[in-house]
Design a protein around this motif. Structure first.
Motif, PDB file in Angstrom:
ATOM      1  N   PRO A   9     -33.584 -19.349 -47.512  1.00  0.00           N
ATOM      2  CA  PRO A   9     -33.772 -18.920 -46.116  1.00  0.00           C
ATOM      3  C   PRO A   9     -34.343 -20.058 -45.272  1.00  0.00           C
ATOM      4  O   PRO A   9     -35.134 -20.869 -45.745  1.00  0.00           O
ATOM      5  CB  PRO A   9     -34.784 -17.776 -46.239  1.00  0.00           C
ATOM      6  N   ALA A  10     -33.911 -20.099 -44.027  1.00  0.00           N
ATOM      7  CA  ALA A  10     -34.441 -21.091 -43.089  1.00  0.00           C
ATOM      8  C   ALA A  10     -35.657 -20.507 -42.385  1.00  0.00           C
ATOM      9  O   ALA A  10     -35.651 -19.350 -41.976  1.00  0.00           O
ATOM     10  CB  ALA A  10     -33.389 -21.471 -42.064  1.00  0.00           C
ATOM     11  N   LEU A  11     -36.691 -21.310 -42.258  1.00  0.00           N
ATOM     12  CA  LEU A  11     -37.860 -20.946 -41.457  1.00  0.00           C
ATOM     13  C   LEU A  11     -37.625 -21.478 -40.053  1.00  0.00           C
ATOM     14  O   LEU A  11     -37.390 -22.676 -39.858  1.00  0.00           O
ATOM     15  CB  LEU A  11     -39.130 -21.549 -42.048  1.00  0.00           C
ATOM     16  N   ILE A  12     -37.655 -20.565 -39.072  1.00  0.00           N
ATOM     17  CA  ILE A  12     -37.482 -20.959 -37.674  1.00  0.00           C
ATOM     18  C   ILE A  12     -38.804 -20.716 -36.954  1.00  0.00           C
ATOM     19  O   ILE A  12     -39.254 -19.578 -36.818  1.00  0.00           O
ATOM     20  CB  ILE A  12     -36.337 -20.173 -37.009  1.00  0.00           C
ATOM     21  N   LEU A  13     -39.447 -21.794 -36.537  1.00  0.00           N
ATOM     22  CA  LEU A  13     -40.735 -21.738 -35.844  1.00  0.00           C
ATOM     23  C   LEU A  13     -40.465 -21.841 -34.348  1.00  0.00           C
ATOM     24  O   LEU A  13     -39.977 -22.865 -33.868  1.00  0.00           O
ATOM     25  CB  LEU A  13     -41.633 -22.883 -36.291  1.00  0.00           C
ATOM     26  N   ILE A  14     -40.774 -20.779 -33.628  1.00  0.00           N
ATOM     27  CA  ILE A  14     -40.419 -20.705 -32.210  1.00  0.00           C
ATOM     28  C   ILE A  14     -41.624 -20.946 -31.299  1.00  0.00           C
ATOM     29  O   ILE A  14     -42.623 -20.227 -31.365  1.00  0.00           O
ATOM     30  CB  ILE A  14     -39.785 -19.336 -31.895  1.00  0.00           C
ATOM     31  N   ASP A  15     -41.530 -21.969 -30.492  1.00  0.00           N
ATOM     32  CA  ASP A  15     -42.445 -22.220 -29.364  1.00  0.00           C
ATOM     33  C   ASP A  15     -43.929 -22.213 -29.739  1.00  0.00           C
ATOM     34  O   ASP A  15     -44.766 -21.724 -28.967  1.00  0.00           O
ATOM     35  CB  ASP A  15     -42.213 -21.198 -28.245  1.00  0.00           C
ATOM     36  N   ILE A  16     -44.276 -22.776 -30.871  1.00  0.00           N
ATOM     37  CA  ILE A  16     -45.700 -22.858 -31.236  1.00  0.00           C
ATOM     38  C   ILE A  16     -46.233 -24.134 -30.571  1.00  0.00           C
ATOM     39  O   ILE A  16     -46.397 -25.173 -31.190  1.00  0.00           O
ATOM     40  CB  ILE A  16     -45.906 -22.807 -32.759  1.00  0.00           C
ATOM     41  N   TRP A  46     -42.631 -23.523 -47.217  1.00  0.00           N
ATOM     42  CA  TRP A  46     -41.229 -23.936 -47.104  1.00  0.00           C
ATOM     43  C   TRP A  46     -41.068 -25.396 -47.510  1.00  0.00           C
ATOM     44  O   TRP A  46     -40.110 -25.740 -48.211  1.00  0.00           O
ATOM     45  CB  TRP A  46     -40.733 -23.701 -45.678  1.00  0.00           C
ATOM     46  N   ARG A  47     -42.004 -26.253 -47.077  1.00  0.00           N
ATOM     47  CA  ARG A  47     -41.920 -27.672 -47.452  1.00  0.00           C
ATOM     48  C   ARG A  47     -42.072 -27.838 -48.959  1.00  0.00           C
ATOM     49  O   ARG A  47     -41.326 -28.611 -49.580  1.00  0.00           O
ATOM     50  CB  ARG A  47     -42.998 -28.469 -46.712  1.00  0.00           C
ATOM     51  N   LYS A  48     -43.010 -27.130 -49.544  1.00  0.00           N
ATOM     52  CA  LYS A  48     -43.245 -27.213 -50.998  1.00  0.00           C
ATOM     53  C   LYS A  48     -41.985 -26.829 -51.773  1.00  0.00           C
ATOM     54  O   LYS A  48     -41.666 -27.432 -52.793  1.00  0.00           O
ATOM     55  CB  LYS A  48     -44.410 -26.293 -51.381  1.00  0.00           C
ATOM     56  N   ASN A  49     -41.275 -25.818 -51.285  1.00  0.00           N
ATOM     57  CA  ASN A  49     -40.076 -25.333 -51.962  1.00  0.00           C
ATOM     58  C   ASN A  49     -38.790 -25.996 -51.461  1.00  0.00           C
ATOM     59  O   ASN A  49     -37.690 -25.596 -51.855  1.00  0.00           O
ATOM     60  CB  ASN A  49     -39.976 -23.810 -51.812  1.00  0.00           C
ATOM     61  N   LYS A  50     -38.942 -27.003 -50.590  1.00  0.00           N
ATOM     62  CA  LYS A  50     -37.809 -27.766 -50.059  1.00  0.00           C
ATOM     63  C   LYS A  50     -36.738 -26.855 -49.455  1.00  0.00           C
ATOM     64  O   LYS A  50     -35.541 -27.010 -49.698  1.00  0.00           O
ATOM     65  CB  LYS A  50     -37.221 -28.673 -51.147  1.00  0.00           C
ATOM     66  N   LEU A  51     -37.211 -25.908 -48.654  1.00  0.00           N
ATOM     67  CA  LEU A  51     -36.326 -24.974 -47.965  1.00  0.00           C
ATOM     68  C   LEU A  51     -36.097 -25.454 -46.529  1.00  0.00           C
ATOM     69  O   LEU A  51     -36.921 -26.187 -45.979  1.00  0.00           O
ATOM     70  CB  LEU A  51     -36.933 -23.564 -47.981  1.00  0.00           C
ATOM     71  N   PRO A  52     -35.010 -25.037 -45.899  1.00  0.00           N
ATOM     72  CA  PRO A  52     -34.701 -25.518 -44.544  1.00  0.00           C
ATOM     73  C   PRO A  52     -35.695 -25.024 -43.488  1.00  0.00           C
ATOM     74  O   PRO A  52     -36.134 -23.876 -43.517  1.00  0.00           O
ATOM     75  CB  PRO A  52     -33.300 -24.965 -44.270  1.00  0.00           C
ATOM     76  N   ILE A  53     -36.011 -25.925 -42.572  1.00  0.00           N
ATOM     77  CA  ILE A  53     -36.996 -25.675 -41.516  1.00  0.00           C
ATOM     78  C   ILE A  53     -36.412 -26.129 -40.184  1.00  0.00           C
ATOM     79  O   ILE A  53     -35.823 -27.217 -40.095  1.00  0.00           O
ATOM     80  CB  ILE A  53     -38.306 -26.457 -41.807  1.00  0.00           C
ATOM     81  N   PHE A  54     -36.606 -25.302 -39.153  1.00  0.00           N
ATOM     82  CA  PHE A  54     -36.169 -25.647 -37.801  1.00  0.00           C
ATOM     83  C   PHE A  54     -37.324 -25.368 -36.841  1.00  0.00           C
ATOM     84  O   PHE A  54     -37.837 -24.253 -36.801  1.00  0.00           O
ATOM     85  CB  PHE A  54     -34.946 -24.813 -37.397  1.00  0.00           C
ATOM     86  N   HIS A  55     -37.709 -26.386 -36.087  1.00  0.00           N
ATOM     87  CA  HIS A  55     -38.758 -26.256 -35.079  1.00  0.00           C
ATOM     88  C   HIS A  55     -38.085 -26.054 -33.723  1.00  0.00           C
ATOM     89  O   HIS A  55     -37.236 -26.851 -33.331  1.00  0.00           O
ATOM     90  CB  HIS A  55     -39.627 -27.511 -35.019  1.00  0.00           C
ATOM     91  N   VAL A  56     -38.469 -24.997 -33.019  1.00  0.00           N
ATOM     92  CA  VAL A  56     -37.904 -24.720 -31.702  1.00  0.00           C
ATOM     93  C   VAL A  56     -38.988 -24.962 -30.655  1.00  0.00           C
ATOM     94  O   VAL A  56     -40.128 -24.527 -30.808  1.00  0.00           O
ATOM     95  CB  VAL A  56     -37.384 -23.265 -31.620  1.00  0.00           C
ATOM     96  N   LYS A  57     -38.586 -25.648 -29.604  1.00  0.00           N
ATOM     97  CA  LYS A  57     -39.521 -26.004 -28.527  1.00  0.00           C
ATOM     98  C   LYS A  57     -38.941 -25.560 -27.196  1.00  0.00           C
ATOM     99  O   LYS A  57     -37.805 -25.899 -26.869  1.00  0.00           O
ATOM    100  CB  LYS A  57     -39.741 -27.519 -28.530  1.00  0.00           C
ATOM    101  N   HIS A  58     -39.743 -24.798 -26.442  1.00  0.00           N
ATOM    102  CA  HIS A  58     -39.307 -24.400 -25.099  1.00  0.00           C
ATOM    103  C   HIS A  58     -39.599 -25.543 -24.135  1.00  0.00           C
ATOM    104  O   HIS A  58     -40.725 -26.013 -24.036  1.00  0.00           O
ATOM    105  CB  HIS A  58     -40.023 -23.123 -24.637  1.00  0.00           C
ATOM    106  N   CYS A  59     -38.571 -25.992 -23.461  1.00  0.00           N
ATOM    107  CA  CYS A  59     -38.681 -27.099 -22.508  1.00  0.00           C
ATOM    108  C   CYS A  59     -38.271 -26.578 -21.130  1.00  0.00           C
ATOM    109  O   CYS A  59     -37.102 -26.668 -20.736  1.00  0.00           O
ATOM    110  CB  CYS A  59     -37.799 -28.258 -22.941  1.00  0.00           C
ATOM    111  N   GLU A  84     -40.681 -35.977 -40.417  1.00  0.00           N
ATOM    112  CA  GLU A  84     -39.374 -36.621 -40.399  1.00  0.00           C
ATOM    113  C   GLU A  84     -38.352 -35.798 -41.184  1.00  0.00           C
ATOM    114  O   GLU A  84     -38.631 -35.329 -42.284  1.00  0.00           O
ATOM    115  CB  GLU A  84     -39.476 -38.030 -40.987  1.00  0.00           C
ATOM    116  N   GLY A  85     -37.200 -35.621 -40.576  1.00  0.00           N
ATOM    117  CA  GLY A  85     -36.118 -34.892 -41.228  1.00  0.00           C
ATOM    118  C   GLY A  85     -36.049 -33.420 -40.853  1.00  0.00           C
ATOM    119  O   GLY A  85     -35.051 -32.760 -41.163  1.00  0.00           O
ATOM    120  N   GLU A  86     -37.088 -32.893 -40.220  1.00  0.00           N
ATOM    121  CA  GLU A  86     -37.079 -31.492 -39.798  1.00  0.00           C
ATOM    122  C   GLU A  86     -36.526 -31.413 -38.381  1.00  0.00           C
ATOM    123  O   GLU A  86     -37.098 -31.999 -37.457  1.00  0.00           O
ATOM    124  CB  GLU A  86     -38.478 -30.890 -39.867  1.00  0.00           C
TER     125      GLU A  86
END
Length: 189
Positions: A9-16, A46-59, A84-86
């Protein structure tokens, strides 16, 4: 629905973002004061388990907005700084899927399930969660890693942040997503 790291599963971090530290600006009251820390714990998992991560930023395109790219409030909070890489997804509207390549990146990586955390539950988190569900992703939203602010109703009534948060989650659960907790994910990922 079940979730495990074998599902990738991908972790999607929204607007933190730092702008949300200005509680008076957003309504004067906020729920889930540990939401960002919980999101940070999930990011570590997620990083420990090398799972996909997406950072979302409101601009925001509004130059006066605290979320404008020229303002310090646009920056990610310390506990969820990308490495780096995320991928960083920049959006200008509530949904992380509108005007971005998030769906293409998820599809390209053959990701079928997503876990959503961030701010605010009833706005960008809810909109992105609804779209993820509608696009066919198995979607999980983390109750204690999301938060919002109080809102004024159409008749001027003040609705508490906790009420707004809980009703937003109730509207999503079972229809667009499954509501889970940080603890649940720590035990199952």
């Amino acid at each position: 629905m079940k979730i495990s790291k074998t599902d990738k599963p991908a972790l999607i971090l929204i607007d933190i973002q730092k702008a949300f530290d200005n509680i008076p600006y957003w309504g004067g009251q906020r729920n889930n004061p540990n939401a960002e820390e919980n999101a940070g714990e999930l990011l570590k998992l997620w990083r420990k388990n090398k799972l996909p991560i997406f950072h979302v930023k409101h601009c925001s395109s509004n130059p006066e907005s605290l979320l404008n790219e020229n303002k310090i409030g646009n920056q990610f909070k310390d506990m969820v700084q990308p490495i780096e890489g995320e991928p960083i997804i920049k959006k200008k509207v509530n949904s992380a899927f509108i005007g971005t390549d998030l769906q293409e990146q998820l599809d390209h990586a053959k990701i079928t399930s997503v876990v959503i955390v961030g701010l605010t539950t009833d706005q960008c988190v809810s909109t992105t969660t609804r779209m993820a569900g509608n696009l066919g992703f198995e979607t999980f939203i983390v109750r204690d890693a999301t938060a919002t602010f109080n809102k004024k109703g159409v008749d001027g009534q003040n609705y508490s942040a906790e009420l707004i948060h809980e009703t937003a989650l109730a509207s999503l659960n079972g229809e667009f997503a499954t509501v889970v907790t940080t603890d649940f994910l720590q035990q199952n990922i």
